[in-house]
Design a protein around this motif. Structure first.
Motif, PDB file in Angstrom:
ATOM      1  N   GLU A   1       0.852  -1.192   0.000  1.00 50.55           N
ATOM      2  CA  GLU A   1       0.000   0.000   0.000  1.00 50.55           C
ATOM      3  C   GLU A   1       0.887   1.240   0.000  1.00 50.55           C
ATOM      4  O   GLU A   1       1.841   1.345   0.772  1.00 50.55           O
ATOM      5  CB  GLU A   1      -0.910   0.010   1.217  1.00 50.55           C
ATOM      6  CG  GLU A   1      -1.891   1.171   1.243  1.00 50.55           C
ATOM      7  CD  GLU A   1      -2.880   1.061   2.389  1.00 50.55           C
ATOM      8  OE1 GLU A   1      -3.685   0.104   2.370  1.00 50.55           O
ATOM      9  OE2 GLU A   1      -2.825   1.905   3.303  1.00 50.55           O
ATOM     10  N   ALA A   2       0.589   2.178  -0.891  1.00 57.05           N
ATOM     11  CA  ALA A   2       1.370   3.415  -0.976  1.00 57.05           C
ATOM     12  C   ALA A   2       0.463   4.535  -1.455  1.00 57.05           C
ATOM     13  O   ALA A   2      -0.557   4.292  -2.106  1.00 57.05           O
ATOM     14  CB  ALA A   2       2.548   3.242  -1.938  1.00 57.05           C
ATOM     15  N   ARG A   3       0.838   5.758  -1.115  1.00 55.29           N
ATOM     16  CA  ARG A   3       0.081   6.933  -1.550  1.00 55.29           C
ATOM     17  C   ARG A   3       0.877   7.660  -2.618  1.00 55.29           C
ATOM     18  O   ARG A   3       2.032   8.062  -2.396  1.00 55.29           O
ATOM     19  CB  ARG A   3      -0.214   7.855  -0.368  1.00 55.29           C
ATOM     20  CG  ARG A   3      -1.132   7.220   0.667  1.00 55.29           C
ATOM     21  CD  ARG A   3      -1.578   8.222   1.714  1.00 55.29           C
ATOM     22  NE  ARG A   3      -2.415   9.278   1.123  1.00 55.29           N
ATOM     23  CZ  ARG A   3      -3.715   9.174   0.895  1.00 55.29           C
ATOM     24  NH1 ARG A   3      -4.352   8.060   1.183  1.00 55.29           N
ATOM     25  NH2 ARG A   3      -4.394  10.178   0.375  1.00 55.29           N
ATOM     26  N   LEU A   4       0.255   7.845  -3.807  1.00 53.91           N
ATOM     27  CA  LEU A   4       0.927   8.425  -4.962  1.00 53.91           C
ATOM     28  C   LEU A   4       0.182   9.660  -5.445  1.00 53.91           C
ATOM     29  O   LEU A   4      -1.053   9.708  -5.385  1.00 53.91           O
ATOM     30  CB  LEU A   4       0.986   7.420  -6.127  1.00 53.91           C
ATOM     31  CG  LEU A   4       2.013   6.295  -6.101  1.00 53.91           C
ATOM     32  CD1 LEU A   4       1.759   5.340  -4.949  1.00 53.91           C
ATOM     33  CD2 LEU A   4       1.982   5.536  -7.430  1.00 53.91           C
ATOM     34  N   PRO A   5       0.898  10.654  -5.975  1.00 56.41           N
ATOM     35  CA  PRO A   5       0.237  11.811  -6.589  1.00 56.41           C
ATOM     36  C   PRO A   5      -0.125  11.508  -8.048  1.00 56.41           C
ATOM     37  O   PRO A   5       0.721  11.558  -8.941  1.00 56.41           O
ATOM     38  CB  PRO A   5       1.309  12.911  -6.506  1.00 56.41           C
ATOM     39  CG  PRO A   5       2.605  12.165  -6.562  1.00 56.41           C
ATOM     40  CD  PRO A   5       2.371  10.834  -5.909  1.00 56.41           C
ATOM     41  N   LEU A   6      -1.380  11.190  -8.296  1.00 56.97           N
ATOM     42  CA  LEU A   6      -1.824  10.855  -9.658  1.00 56.97           C
ATOM     43  C   LEU A   6      -2.336  12.118 -10.344  1.00 56.97           C
ATOM     44  O   LEU A   6      -3.525  12.262 -10.643  1.00 56.97           O
ATOM     45  CB  LEU A   6      -2.914   9.780  -9.609  1.00 56.97           C
ATOM     46  CG  LEU A   6      -2.530   8.461  -8.940  1.00 56.97           C
ATOM     47  CD1 LEU A   6      -3.702   7.482  -8.983  1.00 56.97           C
ATOM     48  CD2 LEU A   6      -1.309   7.853  -9.595  1.00 56.97           C
ATOM     49  N   ARG A   7      -1.433  13.056 -10.582  1.00 57.85           N
ATOM     50  CA  ARG A   7      -1.844  14.325 -11.182  1.00 57.85           C
ATOM     51  C   ARG A   7      -0.914  14.683 -12.338  1.00 57.85           C
ATOM     52  O   ARG A   7       0.206  14.178 -12.442  1.00 57.85           O
ATOM     53  CB  ARG A   7      -1.806  15.446 -10.149  1.00 57.85           C
ATOM     54  CG  ARG A   7      -0.415  15.731  -9.586  1.00 57.85           C
ATOM     55  CD  ARG A   7      -0.385  16.990  -8.741  1.00 57.85           C
ATOM     56  NE  ARG A   7       0.924  17.205  -8.141  1.00 57.85           N
ATOM     57  CZ  ARG A   7       1.955  17.761  -8.761  1.00 57.85           C
ATOM     58  NH1 ARG A   7       1.840  18.160 -10.018  1.00 57.85           N
ATOM     59  NH2 ARG A   7       3.111  17.925  -8.131  1.00 57.85           N
ATOM     60  N   SER A   8      -1.380  15.564 -13.185  1.00 54.91           N
ATOM     61  CA  SER A   8      -0.545  16.071 -14.283  1.00 54.91           C
ATOM     62  C   SER A   8       0.604  16.886 -13.696  1.00 54.91           C
ATOM     63  O   SER A   8       0.443  17.602 -12.706  1.00 54.91           O
ATOM     64  CB  SER A   8      -1.379  16.942 -15.221  1.00 54.91           C
ATOM     65  OG  SER A   8      -2.430  16.191 -15.801  1.00 54.91           O
TER      66      SER A   8
END
Length: 454
Positions: free
Chosen positions: A45-52
């Motif tokens: 489990e990890a938190r990622l920035p899924l943004r442009s």
């Protein structure tokens, strides 16, 4: 208070192990393994920035779960409404790479230049004729072009085994090119996975996810600083000679007065060079850059002033592995910061698509063809030879002979050669050889550049 960046929790699916076969049990018994204690790996489990505009780097040894996490991140990005592009899965047609883009020629050349493929010899090659590093850059350019064609659709590049199979300099060059492409884009982000531990300084990820074989996950959301990858220092003729085969004009510039080189800070490898030389007598942009200063009508005075006041950046050569990261502009800027004379000039055939002289602070001057080039081009069009055919002088000359206009063109070629001191010595050459020389002059439309130090 520091602003917290929006992130998305990504969790890999839990996998139920299959029942062990007899052979698996026999192998485990011989190794003393208890299969009941070696079930499936726990979910990651990890938190990622899924943004442009964001780049996420997933690192760790083989078998740590990087590819699994990457696939889960791609699923999460798709569920978030993003289009997924894997550059490595793009099909490359067996055509010259400049023909692979669904775009006008000028835009195609700019896209290739931005990816670090700003070289004439690259444009005419097919993908199979490129190096591994150049093909990675080509795939990156095609992926970014695909994303740019749908500006309203947010896109995520997903790349596994990033940099695999490339030497250190090539891998770092591709990483820096990816960072630059994402920074320039309005609708695209990237998530890459790699076992390499040398790419973070060039990639400068917004988020780094480090995995290990125990299932531990370490997250760093601090973007790497733009540390200088290159050291600029004085160089020598030997340095230029080592790089000269990388330039489309392999001949050594005349009257060199200074050389600057760039070395990779991490490896010490020679990465590029700028060659400073005395000015040529004829440069049409001078009248625009410095009106009246070098066209007084007194040729001796003009020549003396030029030799005293102008130096020319005659070559800027960058190793293909280090292109697309702004090194050419850095070399030019390094000279402009400490010039030999008040005025500096340069000319570049690639200037329309790769304006690194302008990024370094020089002013561009787009001048029309000279009077002699314009007359020759007009004569060629009159006998049915379009300007684009000058890229293949042998084929063009065959068409001229077939048209029955070779004698007429020979007279025009003699007139053309006699109109400038740089070509006057060739006016008695074989007509076909003289035509080949004329194609190189009249076919190109270089951009002139000038800079005044204050």
């Amino acid at each position: 208070m520091r602003r917290t960046e929006p992130t998305t929790t990504v969790r890999t699916p839990a996998l139920t192990p299959s029942a062990p076969t007899r052979r698996v049990c026999e192998a485990a018994r011989m190794l003393g393994m208890n299969l009941d204690e070696h079930g499936s790996a726990p979910p990651i489990e990890a938190r990622l920035p899924l943004r442009s505009g964001a780049v996420t780097l997933i690192t760790g040894p083989s078998g740590a779960g990087k590819s699994t996490l990457l696939r889960a991140a791609a699923v999460a990005a798709r569920e978030d409404g993003r289009r997924i592009i894997d550059p490595d899965s793009l099909r490359l047609r067996a055509a010259p790479i400049v023909d692979l883009f669904r775009a006008p020629l000028d835009e195609s050349l700019r896209l290739l230049a931005r990816a670090g493929l700003a070289e004439g010899r690259c444009f005419v090659r097919r993908p199979g004729e490129l190096s591994d590093g150049q093909r990675r850059r080509l795939r990156l350019a095609l992926a970014m072009h695909s994303a740019a064609r749908r500006p309203s659709c947010p896109t995520m590049l997903v790349i596994d085994e990033f940099g695999a199979g490339l030497d250190g300099a090539s891998a770092r060059g591709v990483a820096a090119a990816l960072r630059r492409a994402i920074d320039d884009s309005r609708n695209t982000g990237a998530i890459v996975a790699t076992t390499r531990d040398d790419l973070a300084p060039a990639l400068r990820p917004d988020c780094t996810i480090e995995l290990d074989m125990t299932g531990a996950v370490r997250t760093n959301r601090r973007r790497e600083s733009a540390t200088d990858r290159f050291i600029i220092e004085p160089g020598s003729g030997a340095d230029v000679k080592r790089l000269s085969h990388l330039h489309y004009r392999a001949a050594r510039p005349a009257r060199i007065v200074r050389t600057l080189i760039a070395r990779e800070a991490q490896s010490g490898e020679l990465a590029g060079a700028a060659v400073i030389a005395m000015p040529t007598l004829n440069a049409p942009w001078r009248r625009l850059a410095w009106p009246g200063r070098y066209d007084t009508g007194d040729k001796r005075l003009d020549a003396r002033r030029m030799n005293d006041e102008i130096r020319r950046i005659a070559r800027v050569i960058v190793d293909p592995r280090c292109r697309g990261v702004g090194l050419a502009a850095r070399l030019v800027r390094a000279y402009l910061d400490d010039p030999l004379t008040p005025h500096t000039e340069a000319a570049a055939a690639m200037g329309r698509w790769h304006p690194f002289f302008e990024r370094a602070g020089m002013t561009a001057y787009h001048t029309p063809p000279s009077e002699r080039d314009a007359r020759l081009l007009d004569a060629l069009v009159h006998i049915g030879i379009e300007p684009w055919r000058l890229a293949s002088p042998t084929t063009a000359w065959m068409r001229i002979e077939q048209s029955g206009a070779a004698a007429l063109l020979h007279r025009e070629l003699n007139r053309w050669a006699n109109a400038a001191g740089s070509t006057r010595q060739h006016k008695a050459d074989d007509p076909q050889h003289l035509f080949r020389i004329a194609c190189a002059y009249a076919g190109a439309t270089p951009v002139g550049y000038a800079h005044t130090s204050h």
